[in-house]
Write an enzyme that holds these catalytic residues in place. Structure first.
Site, mmCIF file in Angstrom:
data_model
loop_
_atom_site.group_PDB
_atom_site.id
_atom_site.type_symbol
_atom_site.label_atom_id
_atom_site.label_comp_id
_atom_site.label_asym_id
_atom_site.label_seq_id
_atom_site.Cartn_x
_atom_site.Cartn_y
_atom_site.Cartn_z
ATOM 1 N N SER A 1 0.810 -1.206 0.000
ATOM 2 C CA SER A 1 0.000 0.000 0.000
ATOM 3 C C SER A 1 0.855 1.273 0.000
ATOM 4 C CB SER A 1 -0.963 -0.068 1.179
ATOM 5 O OG SER A 1 -2.093 0.693 0.881
ATOM 6 N N HIS B 1 -7.688 -5.564 -0.157
ATOM 7 C CA HIS B 1 -6.460 -4.788 0.017
ATOM 8 C C HIS B 1 -5.698 -5.317 1.235
ATOM 9 C CE1 HIS B 1 -4.071 -1.150 -0.287
ATOM 10 N NE2 HIS B 1 -4.228 -0.941 1.003
#
Ligand code: GCU
Length: 671
Positions: free
Chosen positions: A510, A652
């Site tokens: 990320s 995610h």
């Protein structure tokens, strides 16, 4: 609200000040946040003059009363006259009250106690009588309603409100309302509502610098609240431009303050709406990607030599000056200290070391490295090196991982968790170690607390010249600071005989995957680069405008990129580079890009397309890039070339499935 010196109303003609408004705050650091900067300038921009005093000292009302009773010289008296601040130490309340003919004197309660009704007596009634007896009859006594702490504030006392900002806001509002009614204080400065309004705005993430004191935007908004409350002048449109506050922030702050004055007891969303993310191929605008193989002067790159000596430096310079910001050279006074080690960790499969990397002379700039090595290894081992989100203690339940000490906690300002092993799913140590790799990691907060604190808590100052307090528009933001820290961890690895520094894969998820790309692009000592679900500003192409776009990045995380990058919000096409060129900087070293099928915010297809485009540079250099042309379905990794890609089914995150593929890929190059 009551207008003190000027009539109420929202007239935006410059104010014809009938006289100077003189305001004295009896407070502490919260009133310092409110009045010691911006307020004078806001008034001036509106055509008004102010004299501002802040008595900084006693914290609670009771303490102020004690100071008054004993006439203690307990205060630092800060005064702003003609825009200049002076400070007199050891000052007494009685002195300050007679220092000027104050139009307004404000009182406030210590921020936690402001939500506890029993804390106002003794204190408030006595102090009120004391002040009234010493100021002119027409002096107005006003109450400053202080703001609630940030949700992730870690300090003591916040548990009173279940560690929730909203709950603290409600308690402070209800309590101070009752108290003011009881003691006939008719004017309240609703800073609490302003701050809560900002928090509820769709685009502004942080208003504090350390979880409870305000950052620049918070301070500006609260000063606006004071001004509008005390003068009745609408602050929306006020022309003062506080330093480092961009127009969208300024607008949001003005709306937050104005709404708070109109509606002091309520928190309400204000300001521009967040951009609505799109994930629909039919909405991808037509775009032309900058060509990494054409030089700035328009000539094509024809030889690898030209790539390395001309074109690559050109691209690197743009990313440095326009995207992430320049970093300083490492300092010669950097030093390493091993503070803990074990020859048998994790049930005997590992050796563990914990090492402090002091980044400069001052001990507070320090990375705390957690290192695991496979126990059975013979000779120096290849490594994965990456920053973690929630602290070393969250990487594994291993009870020997050092917890942060007081100094560290203070510097981190906000700590997401103190639970051991809370993030162990992201760091499958057994899998990594049994494949013959070591792992090095450190907490992102060692470098920067990762919120817009005005560069007060992290390492930003290591890049400042004498007297500098803010990075220049082309100087480092947080991502550059993280990437630089990874390079400093590499400096350490080069000195550790148990580690093969020539076989280190830099990895990140990320925002930290944006970081691993930038670290790998700049520091060619990283032999392999892995970027997991890194999305916008990482591996996703900006020009596709899917999921998160540049305006989202710059509004939600104004500290990540350099100030120059903010100019490209909503102007993706004008950006002189796109993210495939960031990847191209890594060539010919192996590169792994990964997505998750449910991570639409990161634009998985944009992450793949970027890798495909970067592959053209690899191929140009005679190195096989990505070996597929079509975006693959989840669960079909492509590991054949020097550029690898996979999409994992799911959200995610970075999980064992991802690591399994990274290890397989690393085995080809680092074994
Ligand atoms: C947010 C942000 C992303 C970032 C992510 C993360 O979602 O918008 O750009 O990658 O946080 O770091 O977890």
């Amino acid at each position: 609200m009551v207008a003190v010196a000027w009539s109420a109303g929202a007239a935006q003609k410059p104010c014809k000040a009938p006289k100077t408004l003189k305001v004295l705050a009896i407070g502490n650091s919260f009133s310092a946040d409110a009045v010691e900067q911006n307020l004078w300038e806001i008034a001036k921009a509106d055509g008004c003059t102010m004299v501002i005093g802040n008595l900084y000292g006693g914290c609670t009302l009771e303490k102020h009363w004690e100071n008054a009773r004993s006439d203690a010289s307990a205060y630092s008296y800060r005064k702003v006259v003609n825009g200049k601040k002076t400070t007199i130490p050891d000052y007494a309340l009685s002195q300050a009250l007679k220092d000027e003919k104050w139009d307004v004197v404000t009182l406030q309660q210590q921020s936690l106690r402001a939500g506890q009704i029993e804390s106002f007596e003794p204190g408030l009634p006595e102090l009120l009588a004391y002040v009234r007896a010493r100021v002119p009859k027409k002096t107005k006594i006003v109450f400053h309603r202080t703001w609630a702490y940030e949700n992730d504030y870690v300090g003591k006392g916040f548990e009173l409100f279940d560690r929730k900002s909203g709950k603290m806001f409600e308690a402070v509002t209800a309590t101070t309302k009752r108290v003011c009614e009881k003691y006939g204080i008719s004017t309240v400065i609703p800073s609490a509502a302003t701050i809560q309004n900002l928090r509820r705005s769709e685009i502004l993430a942080n208003v504090c610098r350390d979880g409870f004191h305000l950052n620049l935007i918070g301070r500006y908004a609260v000063a606006l609240t004071w001004y509008e409350t005390l003068t009745g002048r609408n602050v929306v449109g006020n022309a003062f431009n506080p330093p480092h506050i961009e127009p969208w922030m300024k607008e949001t702050a003005q709306l937050a303050a104005h709404a708070a004055v109109l509606d002091p007891d309520k928190a309400q969303p204000v300001g521009p709406k967040a951009h609505k993310a799109q994930n629909d191929e039919s909405t991808v605008p037509p775009y032309i990607l900058p060509n990494p193989l054409v030089m700035a002067d328009g000539t094509p790159v024809t030889t690898p030599e030209q790539w390395f000596s001309v074109r690559r430096p050109e691209i690197l310079k743009i990313f440095t000056e326009q995207v992430f910001g320049k970093s300083p050279a490492p300092r010669s006074d950097m030093r390493f200290e091993q503070v803990e080690s074990s020859d048998s960790a994790l049930g005997g499969i590992a050796r563990r070391k914990q090492v402090k990397v002091y980044l400069g002379k001052n001990d507070k700039y320090c990375l705390n490295l957690l290192i695991y090595l496979p126990r059975q290894a013979e000779g120096p081992v290849p490594m994965f090196a990456g920053i973690n989100f929630q602290g070393n203690w969250a990487v594994n339940p291993d009870p020997e991982i050092l917890m942060p000490d007081k100094g560290q906690l203070k510097r981190y300002a906000i700590v997401p968790t103190l639970e051991r092993g809370a993030q162990s799913r992201r760091w499958p140590l057994e899998q990594i170690l049994s494949a013959g790799y070591g792992l090095l990691t450190f907490y992102r907060g060692d470098t920067d607390p990762d919120f817009h604190d005005g560069w007060l808590n992290g390492i930003a100052a290591l890049g400042f010249k004498k007297g500098q307090t803010w990075p220049e528009p082309d100087e480092w933001g947080t991502i550059s600071q993280w990437a630089w820290s990874l390079s400093r961890a590499m400096d350490y690895m080069e000195t550790d005989p148990d580690i093969d520094a020539e076989r280190v894969a830099v990895i990140g998820h990320s925002r930290l995957g944006k970081t691993s790309l930038w670290a790998g692009a700049q520091d060619e000592r990283f032999a392999l680069v892995i970027s997991n679900c890194s999305g916008a500003g990482g591996s996703a192409l900006s020009r596709r405008m899917q999921g998160e776009v540049l305006v989202d990045l710059n509004h939600h995380f104004p500290h990540w990129f350099c100030e120059n990058f903010h100019a490209y919000s909503n102007r993706e096409a004008e950006l002189p580079v796109d993210q495939h060129e960031l990847m191209a900087l890594i060539a010919p070293r192996p590169l792994y890009i990964a997505s998750a099928s449910g991570d639409l915010w990161a634009d998985p297809k944009g992450e793949f397309t970027s890798a495909l485009e970067a592959s053209k540079v690899y191929e140009f250099l005679g190195i096989p890039g990505l070996q597929i042309q079509e975006w693959p379905a989840a669960g079909h990794p492509s590991l054949e070339g020097h550029v690898a890609y996979h999409m994992r089914e799911g959200k995610h995150d970075i999980l064992s499935y991802d690591w399994g593929n990274y290890i397989r890929f690393a085995d080809k190059f680092l074994k």
